[in-house]
Write a protein that holds these residues in place. Structure first.
Motif, PDB file in Angstrom:
ATOM      1  N   ASN A  35       0.829  -1.208   0.000  1.00  0.00           N
ATOM      2  CA  ASN A  35       0.000   0.000   0.000  1.00  0.00           C
ATOM      3  C   ASN A  35       0.864   1.258   0.000  1.00  0.00           C
ATOM      4  N   ALA A  36       1.888   1.289   0.834  1.00  0.00           N
ATOM      5  CA  ALA A  36       2.771   2.462   0.916  1.00  0.00           C
ATOM      6  C   ALA A  36       3.469   2.710  -0.417  1.00  0.00           C
ATOM      7  N   ALA A  37       3.943   1.639  -1.061  1.00  0.00           N
ATOM      8  CA  ALA A  37       4.629   1.782  -2.349  1.00  0.00           C
ATOM      9  C   ALA A  37       3.678   2.319  -3.415  1.00  0.00           C
ATOM     10  N   VAL A  38       2.440   1.831  -3.416  1.00  0.00           N
ATOM     11  CA  VAL A  38       1.471   2.308  -4.407  1.00  0.00           C
ATOM     12  C   VAL A  38       1.140   3.775  -4.161  1.00  0.00           C
ATOM     13  N   TRP A  39       0.837   4.140  -2.908  1.00  0.00           N
ATOM     14  CA  TRP A  39       0.514   5.545  -2.624  1.00  0.00           C
ATOM     15  C   TRP A  39       1.640   6.473  -3.053  1.00  0.00           C
ATOM     16  N   ALA A  40       2.881   6.051  -2.860  1.00  0.00           N
ATOM     17  CA  ALA A  40       4.033   6.885  -3.232  1.00  0.00           C
ATOM     18  C   ALA A  40       4.185   7.028  -4.743  1.00  0.00           C
ATOM     19  N   SER A  41       3.632   6.089  -5.510  1.00  0.00           N
ATOM     20  CA  SER A  41       3.841   6.100  -6.959  1.00  0.00           C
ATOM     21  C   SER A  41       2.630   6.538  -7.771  1.00  0.00           C
ATOM     22  N   ILE A 107     -13.684   8.322 -12.698  1.00  0.00           N
ATOM     23  CA  ILE A 107     -14.002   6.901 -12.863  1.00  0.00           C
ATOM     24  C   ILE A 107     -13.183   6.114 -11.848  1.00  0.00           C
ATOM     25  N   CYS A 108     -13.824   5.127 -11.225  1.00  0.00           N
ATOM     26  CA  CYS A 108     -13.139   4.283 -10.249  1.00  0.00           C
ATOM     27  C   CYS A 108     -13.081   2.844 -10.742  1.00  0.00           C
ATOM     28  N   LYS A 109     -12.002   2.187 -10.402  1.00  0.00           N
ATOM     29  CA  LYS A 109     -11.805   0.778 -10.728  1.00  0.00           C
ATOM     30  C   LYS A 109     -11.490   0.058  -9.432  1.00  0.00           C
ATOM     31  N   ASP A 110     -12.386  -0.821  -9.009  1.00  0.00           N
ATOM     32  CA  ASP A 110     -12.142  -1.689  -7.859  1.00  0.00           C
ATOM     33  C   ASP A 110     -11.514  -2.954  -8.429  1.00  0.00           C
ATOM     34  N   ILE A 111     -10.370  -3.368  -7.883  1.00  0.00           N
ATOM     35  CA  ILE A 111      -9.655  -4.496  -8.474  1.00  0.00           C
ATOM     36  C   ILE A 111      -8.910  -5.293  -7.412  1.00  0.00           C
ATOM     37  N   LYS A 112      -8.880  -6.592  -7.638  1.00  0.00           N
ATOM     38  CA  LYS A 112      -8.129  -7.527  -6.799  1.00  0.00           C
ATOM     39  C   LYS A 112      -7.368  -8.423  -7.767  1.00  0.00           C
ATOM     40  N   ALA A 113      -6.057  -8.630  -7.550  1.00  0.00           N
ATOM     41  CA  ALA A 113      -5.248  -9.422  -8.481  1.00  0.00           C
ATOM     42  C   ALA A 113      -4.269 -10.326  -7.740  1.00  0.00           C
ATOM     43  N   HIS A 123       8.743  -8.290 -10.969  1.00  0.00           N
ATOM     44  CA  HIS A 123       7.553  -8.107 -11.793  1.00  0.00           C
ATOM     45  C   HIS A 123       6.538  -7.262 -11.019  1.00  0.00           C
ATOM     46  N   GLN A 124       5.822  -6.408 -11.745  1.00  0.00           N
ATOM     47  CA  GLN A 124       4.706  -5.666 -11.174  1.00  0.00           C
ATOM     48  C   GLN A 124       3.537  -5.780 -12.128  1.00  0.00           C
ATOM     49  N   PHE A 125       2.328  -5.734 -11.596  1.00  0.00           N
ATOM     50  CA  PHE A 125       1.147  -5.723 -12.439  1.00  0.00           C
ATOM     51  C   PHE A 125       0.593  -4.312 -12.417  1.00  0.00           C
ATOM     52  N   LYS A 126       0.266  -3.793 -13.591  1.00  0.00           N
ATOM     53  CA  LYS A 126      -0.194  -2.409 -13.686  1.00  0.00           C
ATOM     54  C   LYS A 126      -1.482  -2.324 -14.494  1.00  0.00           C
ATOM     55  N   VAL A 127      -2.225  -1.256 -14.222  1.00  0.00           N
ATOM     56  CA  VAL A 127      -3.418  -0.917 -14.981  1.00  0.00           C
ATOM     57  C   VAL A 127      -3.297   0.562 -15.305  1.00  0.00           C
ATOM     58  N   SER A 128      -3.587   0.903 -16.560  1.00  0.00           N
ATOM     59  CA  SER A 128      -3.450   2.283 -16.994  1.00  0.00           C
ATOM     60  C   SER A 128      -4.747   2.766 -17.633  1.00  0.00           C
ATOM     61  N   LEU A 129      -5.061   4.010 -17.396  1.00  0.00           N
ATOM     62  CA  LEU A 129      -6.181   4.680 -18.054  1.00  0.00           C
ATOM     63  C   LEU A 129      -5.662   6.004 -18.583  1.00  0.00           C
ATOM     64  N   PRO A 133      -0.727   5.219 -15.357  1.00  0.00           N
ATOM     65  CA  PRO A 133      -0.668   3.847 -14.835  1.00  0.00           C
ATOM     66  C   PRO A 133      -0.602   3.799 -13.311  1.00  0.00           C
ATOM     67  N   VAL A 134      -1.203   2.735 -12.755  1.00  0.00           N
ATOM     68  CA  VAL A 134      -1.108   2.477 -11.322  1.00  0.00           C
ATOM     69  C   VAL A 134      -0.605   1.049 -11.134  1.00  0.00           C
ATOM     70  N   THR A 135       0.127   0.824 -10.055  1.00  0.00           N
ATOM     71  CA  THR A 135       0.556  -0.520  -9.703  1.00  0.00           C
ATOM     72  C   THR A 135      -0.547  -1.185  -8.907  1.00  0.00           C
ATOM     73  N   VAL A 136      -0.892  -2.406  -9.309  1.00  0.00           N
ATOM     74  CA  VAL A 136      -1.906  -3.191  -8.609  1.00  0.00           C
ATOM     75  C   VAL A 136      -1.163  -4.335  -7.917  1.00  0.00           C
ATOM     76  N   PRO A 137      -0.988  -4.256  -6.597  1.00  0.00           N
ATOM     77  CA  PRO A 137      -0.297  -5.348  -5.906  1.00  0.00           C
ATOM     78  C   PRO A 137      -1.015  -6.679  -6.140  1.00  0.00           C
ATOM     79  N   THR A 138      -0.239  -7.726  -6.318  1.00  0.00           N
ATOM     80  CA  THR A 138      -0.802  -9.054  -6.598  1.00  0.00           C
ATOM     81  C   THR A 138      -0.892  -9.869  -5.317  1.00  0.00           C
TER      82      THR A 138
END
Length: 182
Positions: A35-41, A107-113, A123-129, A133-138
């Motif tokens: 969570n901390a890594a995603v918020w920072a990025s 627009i919001c995207k609720d996601i679980k991966a 490796h990181q999983f990302k979603v971009s609009l 892009p945002v990192t989606v922790p797996t």
């Protein structure tokens, strides 16, 4: 006396019925670090909220697979989607999601991966609009990402991809969620 901390190690893998490796349980400390890594990025126009579990999903369901066509349950597959809609994806390492149009600028995207197979940390999983892009922790924890400043009445889609894929080392992820208005 000098004490040195041992480096963190992944939980040992065990096998489940059928001989496949079981997924290691993710610790609360690892989830907090993710969570901390995603918020920072996060890009400036995106926010993230940790949901833990996905809320009740709404709308038609769109199923994405890397090597197959997108299938749709409860909607016309040829039509541009309206919000809200649900999605599932499996075996994805690089693909566009369903085309949709928004009537709102947020627009919001609720996601679980999760990784389909345990992968190395590079490796990181990302979603971009629209180039944000945002990192989606797996780690199997649901999060909600909200993009602001989105144009209205414009056809767009989310792009799903894993990073640092090379020489046959391709990380594939699976998950689910929904695209909705806040």
């Amino acid at each position: 006396m000098l004490l040195l901390a041992a480096p963190a190690q992944a939980a040992p893998r065990t096998e489940v019925a059928g001989g496949e490796p079981a997924k290691a349980t993710v610790s609360p400390a690892e989830i907090a670090a993710n969570n901390a890594a995603v918020w920072a990025s996060l890009p400036p126009n995106v926010t993230m909220t940790v949901l833990g579990k996905l809320p009740e999903l709404q709308g038609p369901i769109h199923h994405y697979t890397q090597n197959g066509t997108t299938t749709t349950t409860g909607a016309n597959i040829l039509a541009v989607a309206t919000l809200p809609f649900q999605f599932t994806f499996s075996g994805v390492y690089s693909m566009d999601g369903r085309d949709f149009r928004s009537t709102q600028t947020k627009i919001c995207k609720d996601i679980k991966a999760e990784w389909d197979y345990p992968e190395e940390s590079y490796h990181q999983f990302k979603v971009s609009l629209r180039g944000a892009p945002v990192t989606v922790p797996t780690d199997g924890v649901a999060r909600s990402y909200c993009w602001s400043g989105v144009p209205t009445n414009t056809t767009m889609n989310f792009y799903y991809y894993s990073t640092n894929n090379s020489a046959g080392d391709i990380a594939k992820a699976s998950g689910n969620g929904q695209v909705r208005y806040p």
